[in-house]
Enzyme design. Structure first.
Site, PDB file in Angstrom:
ATOM      1  N   HIS A 215      -1.698   0.711  -9.922  1.00 52.01           N
ATOM      2  CA  HIS A 215      -2.330  -0.222  -8.979  1.00 52.01           C
ATOM      3  C   HIS A 215      -2.985  -1.378  -9.740  1.00 52.01           C
ATOM      4  O   HIS A 215      -4.183  -1.650  -9.611  1.00 52.01           O
ATOM      5  CB  HIS A 215      -3.358   0.508  -8.115  1.00 52.01           C
ATOM      6  CG  HIS A 215      -3.578  -0.151  -6.783  1.00 52.01           C
ATOM      7  ND1 HIS A 215      -3.798   0.563  -5.623  1.00 52.01           N
ATOM      8  CD2 HIS A 215      -3.602  -1.458  -6.418  1.00 52.01           C
ATOM      9  CE1 HIS A 215      -3.965  -0.278  -4.605  1.00 52.01           C
ATOM     10  NE2 HIS A 215      -3.845  -1.507  -5.070  1.00 52.01           N
TER      11      HIS A 215
ATOM     12  N   GLY B 121      -2.296  -4.647  -9.534  1.00 50.26           N
ATOM     13  CA  GLY B 121      -2.090  -5.965  -8.926  1.00 50.26           C
ATOM     14  C   GLY B 121      -3.065  -7.041  -9.355  1.00 50.26           C
ATOM     15  O   GLY B 121      -2.676  -8.103  -9.847  1.00 50.26           O
TER      16      GLY B 121
ATOM     17  N   GLU C 219      -3.788   8.169  -4.715  1.00 50.98           N
ATOM     18  CA  GLU C 219      -4.058   7.606  -6.029  1.00 50.98           C
ATOM     19  C   GLU C 219      -5.343   8.208  -6.592  1.00 50.98           C
ATOM     20  O   GLU C 219      -6.300   8.436  -5.855  1.00 50.98           O
ATOM     21  CB  GLU C 219      -4.190   6.077  -5.925  1.00 50.98           C
ATOM     22  CG  GLU C 219      -2.929   5.403  -5.404  1.00 50.98           C
ATOM     23  CD  GLU C 219      -3.081   3.882  -5.256  1.00 50.98           C
ATOM     24  OE1 GLU C 219      -4.178   3.356  -5.570  1.00 50.98           O
ATOM     25  OE2 GLU C 219      -2.122   3.238  -4.821  1.00 50.98           O
TER      26      GLU C 219
ATOM     27  N   ARG D  64       0.855  -1.176   0.000  1.00 54.13           N
ATOM     28  CA  ARG D  64       0.000   0.000   0.000  1.00 54.13           C
ATOM     29  C   ARG D  64       0.898   1.235   0.000  1.00 54.13           C
ATOM     30  O   ARG D  64       2.008   1.210   0.552  1.00 54.13           O
ATOM     31  CB  ARG D  64      -0.917   0.025   1.242  1.00 54.13           C
ATOM     32  CG  ARG D  64      -2.054  -0.981   1.188  1.00 54.13           C
ATOM     33  CD  ARG D  64      -3.090  -0.603   0.132  1.00 54.13           C
ATOM     34  NE  ARG D  64      -4.252  -1.481   0.126  1.00 54.13           N
ATOM     35  CZ  ARG D  64      -4.366  -2.570  -0.604  1.00 54.13           C
ATOM     36  NH1 ARG D  64      -3.352  -2.941  -1.376  1.00 54.13           N
ATOM     37  NH2 ARG D  64      -5.465  -3.292  -0.582  1.00 54.13           N
TER      38      ARG D  64
END
Length: 324
Positions: free
Chosen positions: A285, A287, A266, A237
């Site tokens: 981001h 993932g 973000e 994070r």
């Protein structure tokens, strides 16, 4: 009259159609949940919320007297004030066990991209600069047989270790709250202090959850402990890293570079200092962001939501004490 459900930043029509058959569903995207009048009005009647990254705090709960469940469409749930929800009898759920392999692929991918300068050299070709043989200015660094340090050897950390060990013959150091005996046995991972991970690793990969203990875990001191040749990778994070310290470490060449998938705020603004460094790989981001994985997560989020609204225990209930 159908019960009201709010879908917040929830993408999949395949799963929304299932909900529409049974509930009155209102969809909200790219709004400010603190000020949007339509959202605040709908919140008064809402019995369930499903979606991504909605801050569920005391203020929101005060405005949602009928709320029974918040189904988070993610593994993490630091956006949920679980204690406050539990006090009010509101269930919270998440979607674990779906995205681990996908995220491990992505994080090891940005590690490779940073080491081999793939985004930078992609632009080198596309901008017409590839006019002769490569010189030392364009050389990258090897990944195979190097040392990977993983901070946070949970499920995703273990899968990154698996890829590093079997795919690239890397040595694995790790630091975790508890020993991961499976990783030690399968991937020859060595449990050690945070300081040793930082000092000896060629790649330092941060994979801890965000907690009060891990906020700003990596800062000025930690970057100074790393090798000047090290690449720092953050797949956890954004708030686990002191971004100002990271920027200074790169600017002062205290580390070789970085690969980042998460940030303190973000999305990143185009003028953010991290975007000015060619030796920093930045992804938005990503993932779990494959169609297959996101659809599985969405289906699980809907399953949790429906179970809670039907008076059943959701499979992925975060606060089981709420049932008492």
């Amino acid at each position: 009259m159908k019960r009201k459900i709010l879908a917040y930043n929830f993408e999949f029509s395949e799963t929304l159609d299932q909900l529409r058959d049974r509930f009155d569903v209102e969809i909200f995207k790219a709004i400010n949940p603190k000020t949007d009048p339509h959202f605040l009005q709908a919140l008064k009647q809402a019995e369930g919320i499903v979606g991504l990254a909605l801050p569920v705090d005391k203020e929101l709960l005060d405005s949602a007297p009928n709320l029974k469940i918040v189904s988070n469409n993610s593994t993490g749930f630091n956006n949920l004030s679980i204690d406050e929800m539990t006090k009010r009898g509101v269930m919270g759920t998440n979607t674990p066990g779906v995205l681990e392999d996908t995220t491990a692929d992505a994080i090891f991918g940005i590690l490779l991209a940073a080491a081999r300068r793939i985004p930078e050299l992609d632009q080198f070709v596309k901008s017409g600069n590839w006019k002769h043989y490569l010189t030392r200015k364009e050389y990258a660094i090897d990944v195979h047989h190097k040392t990977l340090g993983i901070i946070g050897m949970g499920k995703i950390g273990s899968l990154i270790a698996k890829r590093a060990h079997f795919g690239f013959d890397m040595n694995i150091l790790y630091h975790n709250r508890t020993r991961n005996h499976e990783a030690e046995e399968k991937y020859h991972a060595v449990n050690c202090s945070l300081e040793r991970v930082l000092e000896e690793s060629d790649f330092v990969c941060l994979m801890t959850p965000l907690t009060p203990e891990t906020e700003n875990l990596i800062g000025e001191r930690e970057f100074q402990l790393m090798k000047k040749s090290a690449i720092f990778v953050n797949g956890s994070r954004g708030r686990t890293v002191d971004e100002k310290a990271l920027i200074e470490a790169i600017k002062n060449k205290e580390i070789h570079g970085a690969a980042l998938d998460v940030y303190q705020i973000e999305p990143l603004k185009v003028e953010h200092p991290l975007l000015q460094f060619p030796n920093v790989v930045t992804t938005p981001h990503i993932g779990s962001s494959t169609f297959e994985t996101e659809l599985k997560m969405a289906k699980l989020a809907v399953e949790n939501l429906v179970a809670g609204l039907n008076g059943e225990r959701p499979r992925n209930l975060i606060n089981p004490e709420v049932l008492n």
